[in-house]
Design an enzyme around this catalytic site. Structure first.
Site, short mmCIF file in Angstrom:
data_model
loop_
_atom_site.label_atom_id
_atom_site.label_comp_id
_atom_site.label_asym_id
_atom_site.label_seq_id
_atom_site.Cartn_x
_atom_site.Cartn_y
_atom_site.Cartn_z
N LYS A 119 44.80 31.67 34.99
CA LYS A 119 43.56 31.18 34.37
C LYS A 119 42.90 32.26 33.52
O LYS A 119 42.48 32.00 32.39
CB LYS A 119 42.59 30.69 35.47
CG LYS A 119 43.08 29.46 36.20
CD LYS A 119 42.22 29.13 37.42
CE LYS A 119 42.76 27.94 38.18
NZ LYS A 119 41.99 27.63 39.41
N GLN B 180 37.84 29.71 43.69
CA GLN B 180 39.23 29.35 43.92
C GLN B 180 39.42 28.81 45.33
O GLN B 180 39.05 29.45 46.31
CB GLN B 180 40.13 30.57 43.68
CG GLN B 180 41.62 30.27 43.80
CD GLN B 180 42.11 29.33 42.71
OE1 GLN B 180 41.72 29.44 41.56
NE2 GLN B 180 42.98 28.41 43.09
N ASP C 114 35.38 22.84 37.37
CA ASP C 114 36.42 22.23 38.20
C ASP C 114 36.16 20.74 38.41
O ASP C 114 37.07 20.00 38.77
CB ASP C 114 36.50 22.93 39.56
CG ASP C 114 37.53 24.05 39.59
OD1 ASP C 114 38.47 24.01 38.76
OD2 ASP C 114 37.42 24.93 40.45
#
Length: 350
Positions: free
Chosen positions: A110, A154, A177
């Site tokens: 990422k 994460q 997200d």
């Protein structure tokens, strides 16, 4: 086969436990027809099974790599335009707790992708025994930082941390997200518009559209109902007017249900759980599973495989995503798109 799901046990069950604007559009709208971000990447040579009423002699491999390259180039161009016009860049903050190798690998990918397109990044690594208050303090600091337009914590988190509490604490305006209850709830409700769509299901729909898979009116099965992928993929397919069945650990005779599906999407996390006997001839398969399997012939000692037994499925289906190289690259591209959209919204840039 009924008892198979129950034989998974607690650990195994944990794996199980529309229509949108093109990526990188701003502001986000949810029209009745989502036009793909670009013309079909690789037109099918003879069409799709029941989706078009035609037959195929060989399965189409729905690679995500060329699609991701195309999207990333357009994201980079838009970021350059923003910088030239207002002197600002999008910013993404990534928080990682613990030392899981797979999580480190995902974060690295990422951050690397952000660097390539011009998104500024902030990375915070916290120890495995980090307290929940400490993690909330870090997230809070990014919530209040105007140069940060997207925040990723994460997942998964260590067991002593409450994932739902942490997800809820991320500002919905920076939840790139798409996991915040406000964004998930608005995605589920027809007529509502989430600020962000989760990256994995967004990538799934993008792949289907790029490869000219007809969704409207088709039978779709989503195996798994995680908030990261399965649940929101079901929502998106419904917005595209598919008839959607969601399978989980308590579903009886899952293979019988999937055999009636035109489109099968798997989000389970169990290698090769879906064999050819689960698939209707000519079905389209999107494999979102990413599993490490021991392989003494591999230099790394393992290989990456999906939830679907690729060697079996490719003989039966009309199209399938490979693992790796299918959904994964496009997921990263969707994260870049969400971060760019957030920055444009924050700066009022169109």
């Amino acid at each position: 086969m009924v008892g198979f799901w129950h034989r998974l046990g607690t650990k195994g069950k944990a794996f199980y436990s529309a229509t949108l604007s093109p990526p990188c559009s701003s502001p986000l709208t949810l029209p009745h027809i989502w036009v793909p971000t670009q013309t079909s990447h690789r037109p099918l040579s003879s069409g799709f099974h029941r989706a078009t009423g035609q037959t195929r002699s060989a399965a189409e491999i729905m690679s995500g790599k060329p699609i991701a390259r195309d999207i990333n180039l357009r994201v980079a161009a838009e970021i350059s335009r923003m910088k030239a016009a207002i002197g600002r860049l999008p910013g993404l903050a990534v928080v990682l707790v613990g030392y899981r190798e797979d999580s480190h690998a995902y974060v690295h990918m990422k951050l690397k992708a952000c660097n390539e397109v011009g998104i500024e990044t902030s990375f915070v690594q916290l120890p495995q025994d980090c307290t929940q208050d400490r993690l909330i303090d870090v997230v809070s600091s990014f919530n209040s930082n105007p140069s940060v337009h997207g925040i990723i914590v994460q997942l998964p988190l260590p067991q002593h941390l409450d994932e739902e509490t942490i997800i809820n604490f991320v500002s919905p305006e920076k939840d790139v997200d798409g996991f915040h209850p406000l964004n998930m709830g608005n995605l589920a409700l027809r007529g509502r518009e989430p600020l962000f769509i989760p990256c994995t299901p967004k990538a799934c729909i993008e792949l289907l559209l790029r490869y000219r898979v007809e969704i409207i009116g088709k039978n779709a099965v989503v195996i798994g109902r995680s908030k990261i992928a399965g649940l929101s993929t079901s929502f998106l397919l419904q917005r595209h007017h598919a008839t959607v069945s969601t399978l989980h650990s308590f579903t009886n005779n899952p293979e019988q249900i999937t055999r009636r599906a035109d489109i099968v999407v798997s989000d389970v996390g169990i290698p090769n759980i879906v064999g050819c006997d689960w698939l209707m001839p000519g079905a389209v398969v999107v494999d979102m599973g990413t599993n490490s399997v021991k392989d003494p012939n591999s230099p790394r000692g393992f290989r990456t495989t999906g939830d679907v037994c690729y060697e079996e499925a490719i003989k039966v289906v009309s199209a399938i995503t490979p693992v790796p190289g299918g959904v994964g690259p496009v997921v990263i591209s969707m994260l870049l798109c969400n971060t760019l959209d957030s920055a444009k919204r924050a700066y009022g840039f169109t």
